[in-house]
Scaffold this motif. Structure first.
Motif, PDB file in Angstrom:
ATOM      1  N   GLY A  19       0.784  -1.222   0.000  1.00  0.00           N
ATOM      2  CA  GLY A  19       0.000   0.000   0.000  1.00  0.00           C
ATOM      3  C   GLY A  19       0.816   1.273   0.000  1.00  0.00           C
ATOM      4  O   GLY A  19       0.278   2.355   0.226  1.00  0.00           O
ATOM      5  N   LEU A  20       2.133   1.175  -0.257  1.00  0.00           N
ATOM      6  CA  LEU A  20       2.983   2.372  -0.253  1.00  0.00           C
ATOM      7  C   LEU A  20       2.878   3.154  -1.558  1.00  0.00           C
ATOM      8  O   LEU A  20       3.138   4.350  -1.580  1.00  0.00           O
ATOM      9  N   ILE A  21       2.560   2.465  -2.660  1.00  0.00           N
ATOM     10  CA  ILE A  21       2.352   3.119  -3.950  1.00  0.00           C
ATOM     11  C   ILE A  21       1.076   2.578  -4.556  1.00  0.00           C
ATOM     12  O   ILE A  21       0.594   1.502  -4.169  1.00  0.00           O
ATOM     13  N   SER A  22       0.531   3.300  -5.542  1.00  0.00           N
ATOM     14  CA  SER A  22      -0.724   2.915  -6.179  1.00  0.00           C
ATOM     15  C   SER A  22      -0.465   2.308  -7.545  1.00  0.00           C
ATOM     16  O   SER A  22       0.678   2.277  -8.037  1.00  0.00           O
ATOM     17  N   ALA A  23      -1.539   1.841  -8.192  1.00  0.00           N
ATOM     18  CA  ALA A  23      -1.425   1.297  -9.538  1.00  0.00           C
ATOM     19  C   ALA A  23      -0.949   2.371 -10.518  1.00  0.00           C
ATOM     20  O   ALA A  23      -0.243   2.073 -11.486  1.00  0.00           O
ATOM     21  N   ALA A  24      -1.344   3.628 -10.275  1.00  0.00           N
ATOM     22  CA  ALA A  24      -0.887   4.720 -11.145  1.00  0.00           C
ATOM     23  C   ALA A  24       0.618   4.897 -11.039  1.00  0.00           C
ATOM     24  O   ALA A  24       1.296   5.192 -12.046  1.00  0.00           O
ATOM     25  N   HIS A  25       1.181   4.738  -9.849  1.00  0.00           N
ATOM     26  CA  HIS A  25       2.632   4.794  -9.693  1.00  0.00           C
ATOM     27  C   HIS A  25       3.297   3.676 -10.491  1.00  0.00           C
ATOM     28  O   HIS A  25       4.319   3.885 -11.167  1.00  0.00           O
ATOM     29  N   VAL A  26       2.720   2.470 -10.423  1.00  0.00           N
ATOM     30  CA  VAL A  26       3.303   1.337 -11.141  1.00  0.00           C
ATOM     31  C   VAL A  26       3.297   1.589 -12.642  1.00  0.00           C
ATOM     32  O   VAL A  26       4.292   1.327 -13.339  1.00  0.00           O
ATOM     33  N   ARG A  27       2.172   2.108 -13.159  1.00  0.00           N
ATOM     34  CA  ARG A  27       2.105   2.394 -14.595  1.00  0.00           C
ATOM     35  C   ARG A  27       3.159   3.430 -14.993  1.00  0.00           C
ATOM     36  O   ARG A  27       3.792   3.313 -16.052  1.00  0.00           O
ATOM     37  N   ALA A  28       3.360   4.431 -14.167  1.00  0.00           N
ATOM     38  CA  ALA A  28       4.358   5.457 -14.481  1.00  0.00           C
ATOM     39  C   ALA A  28       5.762   4.860 -14.508  1.00  0.00           C
ATOM     40  O   ALA A  28       6.567   5.178 -15.390  1.00  0.00           O
ATOM     41  N   ILE A  29       6.072   3.972 -13.558  1.00  0.00           N
ATOM     42  CA  ILE A  29       7.405   3.361 -13.508  1.00  0.00           C
ATOM     43  C   ILE A  29       7.621   2.439 -14.695  1.00  0.00           C
ATOM     44  O   ILE A  29       8.672   2.457 -15.346  1.00  0.00           O
ATOM     45  N   VAL A  30       6.609   1.607 -15.014  1.00  0.00           N
ATOM     46  CA  VAL A  30       6.742   0.660 -16.131  1.00  0.00           C
ATOM     47  C   VAL A  30       6.875   1.409 -17.459  1.00  0.00           C
ATOM     48  O   VAL A  30       7.690   1.055 -18.316  1.00  0.00           O
ATOM     49  N   THR A  31       6.071   2.440 -17.645  1.00  0.00           N
ATOM     50  CA  THR A  31       6.143   3.211 -18.892  1.00  0.00           C
ATOM     51  C   THR A  31       7.500   3.883 -19.040  1.00  0.00           C
ATOM     52  O   THR A  31       8.096   3.865 -20.121  1.00  0.00           O
ATOM     53  N   ALA A  32       8.003   4.508 -17.972  1.00  0.00           N
ATOM     54  CA  ALA A  32       9.301   5.183 -18.050  1.00  0.00           C
ATOM     55  C   ALA A  32      10.423   4.189 -18.277  1.00  0.00           C
ATOM     56  O   ALA A  32      11.382   4.473 -18.999  1.00  0.00           O
ATOM     57  N   GLY A  33      10.329   3.001 -17.675  1.00  0.00           N
ATOM     58  CA  GLY A  33      11.396   2.012 -17.812  1.00  0.00           C
ATOM     59  C   GLY A  33      11.369   1.227 -19.091  1.00  0.00           C
ATOM     60  O   GLY A  33      12.246   0.369 -19.310  1.00  0.00           O
ATOM     61  N   ALA A  34      10.399   1.483 -19.964  1.00  0.00           N
ATOM     62  CA  ALA A  34      10.314   0.724 -21.216  1.00  0.00           C
ATOM     63  C   ALA A  34      11.512   0.962 -22.122  1.00  0.00           C
ATOM     64  O   ALA A  34      11.811   0.141 -22.994  1.00  0.00           O
ATOM     65  N   ILE A  35      12.219   2.073 -21.942  1.00  0.00           N
ATOM     66  CA  ILE A  35      13.372   2.361 -22.805  1.00  0.00           C
ATOM     67  C   ILE A  35      14.607   1.577 -22.374  1.00  0.00           C
ATOM     68  O   ILE A  35      15.615   1.576 -23.076  1.00  0.00           O
ATOM     69  N   ILE A  36      14.548   0.923 -21.203  1.00  0.00           N
ATOM     70  CA  ILE A  36      15.680   0.148 -20.693  1.00  0.00           C
ATOM     71  C   ILE A  36      15.556  -1.275 -21.218  1.00  0.00           C
ATOM     72  O   ILE A  36      14.521  -1.928 -21.028  1.00  0.00           O
ATOM     73  N   GLU A  37      16.599  -1.786 -21.850  1.00  0.00           N
ATOM     74  CA  GLU A  37      16.504  -3.055 -22.565  1.00  0.00           C
ATOM     75  C   GLU A  37      16.861  -4.258 -21.701  1.00  0.00           C
ATOM     76  O   GLU A  37      16.207  -5.301 -21.788  1.00  0.00           O
ATOM     77  N   THR A  38      17.873  -4.175 -20.875  1.00  0.00           N
ATOM     78  CA  THR A  38      18.333  -5.349 -20.127  1.00  0.00           C
ATOM     79  C   THR A  38      17.602  -5.466 -18.796  1.00  0.00           C
ATOM     80  O   THR A  38      17.345  -4.464 -18.121  1.00  0.00           O
ATOM     81  N   PRO A  39      17.266  -6.711 -18.378  1.00  0.00           N
ATOM     82  CA  PRO A  39      16.566  -6.893 -17.095  1.00  0.00           C
ATOM     83  C   PRO A  39      17.374  -6.400 -15.898  1.00  0.00           C
ATOM     84  O   PRO A  39      16.793  -5.891 -14.931  1.00  0.00           O
ATOM     85  N   GLU A  40      18.705  -6.543 -15.952  1.00  0.00           N
ATOM     86  CA  GLU A  40      19.522  -6.103 -14.829  1.00  0.00           C
ATOM     87  C   GLU A  40      19.412  -4.584 -14.616  1.00  0.00           C
ATOM     88  O   GLU A  40      19.272  -4.116 -13.479  1.00  0.00           O
ATOM     89  N   MET A  41      19.477  -3.836 -15.713  1.00  0.00           N
ATOM     90  CA  MET A  41      19.382  -2.387 -15.597  1.00  0.00           C
ATOM     91  C   MET A  41      17.971  -1.962 -15.193  1.00  0.00           C
ATOM     92  O   MET A  41      17.793  -0.980 -14.461  1.00  0.00           O
TER      93      MET A  41
END
Length: 375
Positions: A4-26
């Motif tokens: 409950g520390l972040i919401s689904a909207a936070h998750v969508r923002a993180i996933v969308t921003a991280g889409a430009i990162i190609e490797t799972p480690e990064m």
């Protein structure tokens, strides 16, 4: 999210921003880096922060991705039901937001002008697009924005809304952009995190940033803490209109000792150079003619500014010369005409209740009427 520390909207923002990162480690490193920010910020504020943070971990630079993405720019129409269609455009972010900003300014001008004509105000949202503009024109802000959009594209000018009290043709878009100074030099230092940024939205390419800054009326310098990133101070290299008026009245001429070049033909110089931390304020600005401006920067002459705009010049031989603003002399009161703290009352200064008929001297109360004429 489970805690409950972040919401689904936070998750969508993180996933969308991280889409430009190609490797799972990064991506994993990016996730751990951005989660503390997400816990402290709302989802809407997190989006631009996460996009900027993701640039640290991307394998390609923003400039490379932007160059590929801008090649796909296009305009297309999608037919909908009931005789309407959707016109969509894929454009550089600066252009798209600039278009929307200009349309919004024009729509607000139409609403303000027509509200003034009718004297009514039935659009409490102002620019929210949810209510009618006024009784005579029931269009919402969104509808006016769409109508002007059609006018501009079909006629190259807002002919249905220009002229009269609106003057829409003079309105220009306002877009705020943060540009790292290192990205403006000829041989740029590549740093994905320090790319130019369309404030509140997304990064922009360096070419667009250079073009916009070249025509800017003034640059704001933002001083931040090197570790925390906290904004410590904001100032501008070029003085604003009020500062120029103040300095013109204060200095009146070049402030080098003995020079009488009028202020309107002088430059406004930072006593302590802006590049060395000098702020743009009246305590660090003074008028210098071109000759003495050059002398200050290219010879052994030095200058310090003291309170009240007093300049202390030091020659190459070490001798000092003090230049005081002429305004402090012109506007200083004359001691001979100052009103004493406890004036001695005279007969003419007493109220009728304080007067004794035996003390009245008629010669003292007489005056020449011509003395009341102000010339």
């Amino acid at each position: 999210m489970a805690a409950g520390l972040i919401s689904a909207a936070h998750v969508r923002a993180i996933v969308t921003a991280g889409a430009i990162i190609e490797t799972p480690e990064m991506r994993a490193e990016f996730e751990q880096d951005v989660l503390p920010i997400a816990c402290a910020q709302s989802a809407t504020r997190l989006t631009p922060l996460a996009k900027r943070r993701a640039e640290w971990y991307a394998e390609t630079t923003f400039e490379q991705r932007h160059r590929r993405a801008v090649e796909d720019r296009a305009v297309w129409v999608t037919d909908l039901d009931d005789g309407v269609a959707e016109l969509r455009a894929l454009l550089p972010a600066v252009v798209a937001h600039g278009i929307h900003d200009r349309l919004s300014e024009m729509a607000r001008t139409v609403i303000d002008a027509r509200r003034g004509e009718t004297g009514t105000d039935t659009d409490p949202s102002g620019c929210g697009g949810d209510g009618p503009a006024n009784a005579a024109d029931a269009r919402t802000t969104d509808q006016i924005r769409a109508d002007i959009f059609g006018d501009l594209l079909l006629t190259a000018a807002p002919t249905a809304h220009d002229g009269g009290p609106t003057d829409l043709g003079a309105i220009r878009a306002t877009v705020q952009i943060t540009v790292p100074v290192m990205s403006l030099i000829e041989k740029r230092i590549t740093d994905p995190y320090e790319t130019a940024f369309l404030v509140g939205h997304s990064p922009i390419d360096p070419q667009t940033a250079c073009m916009l800054t070249a025509g800017a009326a003034g640059w704001d310098r933002i001083l931040t803490h090197p570790i925390s990133g906290q904004v410590l101070a904001v100032d501008r290299y070029r003085p604003n209109h009020d500062q120029r008026r103040h300095l013109t009245v204060r200095d009146q001429h070049c402030r080098f000792p003995g020079c009488r070049m009028p202020a309107k033909r002088c430059d406004i110089d930072h006593t302590l150079a802006h590049a060395h931390g000098g702020v743009t304020c009246d305590r660090n600005l003074a008028h210098l003619c071109e000759r003495h401006h050059t002398l200050k920067h290219n010879t052994a002459w030095t200058v310090r500014q003291h309170p009240g705009g007093v300049l202390e010049w030091t020659s190459p031989t070490g001798r000092t010369y003090t230049d005081t603003p002429i305004s402090t002399i012109e506007f200083a009161p004359d001691p001979e005409h100052e009103i004493p703290d406890d004036p001695i009352p005279t007969t003419a200064m007493r109220t009728p209740e304080e007067l004794d008929p035996d003390d009245i001297e008629f010669d003292e109360l007489q005056f020449d009427p011509l003395e009341l004429i102000p010339f």
